[in-house]
Design a protein around this motif. Structure first.
Motif, short mmCIF file in Angstrom:
data_model
loop_
_atom_site.label_atom_id
_atom_site.label_comp_id
_atom_site.label_asym_id
_atom_site.label_seq_id
_atom_site.Cartn_x
_atom_site.Cartn_y
_atom_site.Cartn_z
N ASP A 1 84.33 17.29 33.35
CA ASP A 1 85.03 18.57 33.46
C ASP A 1 85.06 19.21 32.06
OD1 ASP A 1 87.33 17.59 32.02
OD2 ASP A 1 88.02 16.64 33.86
N PHE A 2 85.49 20.45 31.99
CA PHE A 2 85.40 21.18 30.73
C PHE A 2 86.22 20.49 29.63
CE2 PHE A 2 83.40 25.54 31.08
CZ PHE A 2 82.70 25.27 32.24
N TYR A 3 87.40 20.00 29.99
CA TYR A 3 88.26 19.36 28.99
C TYR A 3 87.61 18.09 28.45
CZ TYR A 3 91.99 16.70 26.86
OH TYR A 3 92.72 15.95 25.98
N LYS A 4 87.11 17.25 29.36
CA LYS A 4 86.51 15.99 28.91
C LYS A 4 85.24 16.25 28.10
CE LYS A 4 88.28 12.39 31.87
NZ LYS A 4 88.57 12.76 33.27
N GLU A 5 84.48 17.27 28.50
CA GLU A 5 83.25 17.57 27.77
C GLU A 5 83.58 17.94 26.32
OE1 GLU A 5 79.88 19.06 25.86
OE2 GLU A 5 81.68 20.25 26.13
N ASP B 1 81.23 32.59 39.32
CA ASP B 1 81.10 31.13 39.16
C ASP B 1 81.10 30.82 37.66
OD1 ASP B 1 80.84 30.82 41.87
OD2 ASP B 1 78.66 30.59 41.85
N VAL B 2 81.77 29.76 37.29
CA VAL B 2 81.78 29.34 35.88
C VAL B 2 81.46 27.85 35.81
CG1 VAL B 2 83.12 29.22 33.73
CG2 VAL B 2 83.60 31.04 35.39
N PHE B 3 80.41 27.52 35.10
CA PHE B 3 80.02 26.11 34.99
C PHE B 3 79.37 25.85 33.65
CE2 PHE B 3 77.02 28.47 37.76
CZ PHE B 3 75.85 28.39 37.01
N LEU B 4 79.18 24.59 33.35
CA LEU B 4 78.48 24.25 32.09
C LEU B 4 77.42 23.20 32.33
CD1 LEU B 4 79.32 21.23 30.82
CD2 LEU B 4 81.35 22.41 30.08
N VAL B 5 76.41 23.26 31.49
CA VAL B 5 75.45 22.17 31.32
C VAL B 5 75.41 21.92 29.83
CG1 VAL B 5 73.04 21.45 31.46
CG2 VAL B 5 74.05 22.73 33.35
N ALA B 6 75.76 20.73 29.42
CA ALA B 6 75.82 20.43 27.99
C ALA B 6 74.80 19.35 27.63
CB ALA B 6 77.23 19.97 27.62
N PRO B 7 73.65 19.77 27.10
CA PRO B 7 72.66 18.78 26.68
C PRO B 7 73.25 17.88 25.60
CG PRO B 7 71.69 20.98 26.77
CD PRO B 7 73.18 21.15 26.89
N LYS B 8 73.04 16.60 25.73
CA LYS B 8 73.61 15.66 24.76
C LYS B 8 72.62 15.46 23.61
CE LYS B 8 77.07 16.14 26.22
NZ LYS B 8 78.24 16.53 25.45
N GLY B 9 72.47 16.50 22.85
CA GLY B 9 71.60 16.46 21.68
C GLY B 9 71.30 17.87 21.21
N SER B 10 70.59 17.95 20.11
CA SER B 10 70.26 19.25 19.52
C SER B 10 69.27 20.02 20.41
CB SER B 10 69.64 19.01 18.14
OG SER B 10 69.01 20.19 17.69
N SER C 1 72.10 15.42 30.08
CA SER C 1 73.12 16.46 29.96
C SER C 1 74.29 16.15 30.87
CB SER C 1 72.57 17.83 30.39
OG SER C 1 71.42 18.18 29.65
N SER C 2 75.47 16.65 30.48
CA SER C 2 76.58 16.62 31.41
C SER C 2 76.65 17.98 32.09
CB SER C 2 77.89 16.28 30.71
OG SER C 2 78.20 17.25 29.74
N PHE C 3 77.31 18.02 33.25
CA PHE C 3 77.56 19.31 33.90
C PHE C 3 78.99 19.31 34.43
CE2 PHE C 3 77.54 18.66 38.55
CZ PHE C 3 77.08 17.35 38.64
N ALA C 4 79.55 20.50 34.54
CA ALA C 4 80.93 20.61 35.03
C ALA C 4 81.13 21.98 35.67
CB ALA C 4 81.91 20.44 33.86
N ILE C 5 82.01 21.99 36.65
CA ILE C 5 82.33 23.24 37.33
C ILE C 5 83.75 23.63 36.93
CG2 ILE C 5 82.38 24.44 39.58
CD1 ILE C 5 79.74 22.82 38.88
#
Ligand SMILES: NC(=O)c1ccc[n+]([C@@H]2O[C@H](COP(=O)([O-])OP(=O)(O)OC[C@H]3O[C@@H](n4cnc5c(N)ncnc54)[C@H](O)[C@@H]3O)[C@@H](O)[C@H]2O)c1
Ligand SMILES: CC(C)(O)[C@@H](O)C(=O)O
Ligand SMILES: [Mg+2]
Ligand SMILES: [Mg+2]
Length: 347
Positions: A199-203, A142-151, A167-171
Motif C-alpha cells: 500500500d502507499f504507506y508501506k511503499e 483511479d490512483v495507483f502506483l508502480v514502484a520499480p525497486k531500482g534506478s 516492482s511493487s504496486f498499490a491501489i
C-alpha cells in the motif's frame, strides 16, 4: 496471482507468465499514457512502455531534459509536449517529477484530472504525506502506483538486456472498478520482473528506509569506515579500495545476486568463511540501533519533512551537487576512479 513461498511466508505475486505483455497491451489499448517528467524514472518507464507497444507521450518543460527526450526519439508536437499539453492529452497521468517538485505542480495536475482519468505514481510519498504535500486526488479518478525497486537507469538497461527489475504496486483509489488491473498492466508495461502488492504507506516507509539504509546511506558509511581504518594503518589507496569496494562490486555481489549469500561465502576460502560467519553478528548488533533510529525517523515523518524542505529550495540541485562532489573528490572515490580506469575491459 501466483502464490510463492518466500522463506516460509506465502505471498501472492504477479508474474509475467500469468499477466503477459499482450494482456497488458489489451488492458491499456485505449489509454494515452502521459509520462510527466523526464528525469531518472521518466526515461526508463516511458522508453520501456514505448518499446512494449503502448501509446505513450512525454510531458517535460523545455530545457536540457526536453532536448534529451528529443535525442531519445520523442517527437515535439507528436509524442513530446509541454507539461500542460501532455496532461490534457493523457488518460493515465504518470506523475514522475521529483517528489518535492510534485507539490509545486500539483494544482496544474489536479486541474487536468477529469473524471475517468488515472493518476499514477512511482512512490507513495505524495499522497501519504498529504498534510505536507497538499496532494489529495479527486475522488473520481483511479490512483495507483508502480514502484520499480531500482534506478530508472537500471530499469531501462535491464529491459534492453531482456531482464527486469521487480516492482511493487498499490491501489490508493479505485474509482473505475478496474484500477488494480490497470496498475498491474502498467507494472508489466514498464518492464517489471515480478510485481508484489503493497500500500502507499508501506511503499514510502520501506523505500525511504531502504535508500537511507543498506541501499545507499549505510553502504557508503560502512565503506568509508573500513577504508579509513585500512588507510590509518598504512595500507595504500589501491589496497584499501580493492579490499573495500572493488572486490565487492566486481566479484562478490554478482555471486550474491546469482545464488545468495551462503553461495558467495562457499566460493571464498574457509578462512574467509570462518571470519565472515563470526563477524557478521557484531556488525549486525552495531548497526541495528541505527536502522531502528532510521525507521523511527521515517515513521515520524521527519525524513519526509527534511526531504521536502531541503529539496524545495531554489538552489537544491546546486547544494546536492556540492555534497556529491565532496564524495566524488574524497580519496576513496578518487582511488575508485583510478581503479575503474585500470579494468581490463576499459583499456
Ligand atoms: N530515481 C529513480 O530511479 C526512482 C526509483 C523509484 C521511484 N522513483 C520515484 O519516481 C518519481 C520521479 O523521480 P525521479 O528521480 O525520476 O525524478 P527527478 O528528480 O529525476 O525529476 C524528474 C523531473 O522533474 C522535473 N522537475 C523538477 N522540478 C520541476 C518543477 N518545479 N516543475 C516542473 N518539472 C520539474 C525535472 O525536469 C525532471 O525531468 C519520484 O516519485 C521518485 O521517488 C524514482
Ligand atoms: C532507486 C531507489 C533508491 O530505489 C529509489 O527509491 C529512489 O528514490 O531513487
Ligand atoms: Mg526512493
Ligand atoms: Mg526505491
Amino acid at each position: 496471482m501466483a502464490t510463492i513461498n518466500f522463506g516460509g511466508v506465502e505471498e501472492q505475486v504477479v508474474t509475467r507468465e500469468e499477466f503477459p505483455l499482450e494482456k497488458a497491451r489489451e488492458v491499456l489499448a485505449n489509454e494515452t499514457i502521459a509520462v510527466i517528467g523526464y528525469g531518472v524514472q521518466g526515461p526508463g518507464q516511458s522508453l520501456n512502455m514505448r518499446d512494449n507497444g503502448f501509446n505513450v507521450i512525454v510531458g517535460q518543460r523545455k530545457g536540457k531534459t526536453y532536448d534529451k527526450a528529443i535525442a531519445d526519439g520523442w517527437v515535439p508536437g507528436e509524442t513530446l509536449f509541454e507539461i500542460e499539453e501532455a496532461l490534457e492529452k493523457g488518460t493515465i497521468i504518470c506523475f514522475l517529477l521529483s517528489d518535492a517538485a510534485q507539490i509545486e505542480l500539483w494544482p496544474t495536475v489536479k486541474a487536468a484530472l477529469k473524471p475517468g482519468k488515472s493518476l499514477y505514481f512511482s512512490h507513495g510519498f505524495g499522497v501519504t504525506y498529504k498534510e505536507k504535500t497538499g496532494i489529495v486526488p479527486p475522488t473520481d479518478v483511479d490512483v495507483f502506483l508502480v514502484a520499480p525497486k531500482g534506478s530508472g537507469t537500471s530499469l531501462r538497461r535491464l529491459f534492453v538486456e531482456g531482464k527486469g527489475l521487480n516492482s511493487s504496486f498499490a491501489i490508493y483509489q479505485d474509482a473505475s472498478g478496474n484500477a488494480r488491473t490497470k496498475a498491474i498492466a502498467m507494472g508489466i508495461g514498464v518492464g517489471s520482473g515480478y510485481l508484489f502488492e503493497t500500500d502507499f504507506y508501506k511503499e514510502v516507509t520501506s523505500d525511504l528506509t531502504g535508500e537511507r539504509g543498506t541501499l545507499m546511506g549505510a553502504i557508503q558509511g560502512i565503506f568509508a569506515a573500513q577504508y579509513e581504518v585500512l588507510r590509518a594503518n598504512g595500507h595504500s589507496p589501491s589496497e584499501a579500495f580493492n579490499e573495500t569496494v572493488e572486490e565487492l562490486t566486481q566479484s562478490l555481489m554478482p555471486l550474491v545476486a546469482e545464488n545468495g549469500m551462503d553461495w558467495m561465502y562457499a566460493n571464498c576460502s574457509t578462512t574467509a568463511q570462518r571470519g565472515a560467519l563470526d563477524w557478521w553478528k557484531p556488525f549486525h548488533d552495531a548497526t541495528k540501533p541505527v536502522f531502528e533510529k532510521l525507521y523511527n525517523s521515517v515513521k515520524s515523518q521527519e525524513q519526509a519533512e527534511i526531504s521536502i524542505t531541503r529539496n524545495s529550495q531554489p538552489d537544491y540541485r546546486e547544494k546536492l551537487e556540492i555534497e556529491l562532489a565532496e564524495l566524488r573528490d574524497s580519496e576513496m572515490w578518487q582511488a575508485g576512479k583510478a581503479v575503474r580506469s585500470l579494468r581490463p575491459e576499459r583499456s
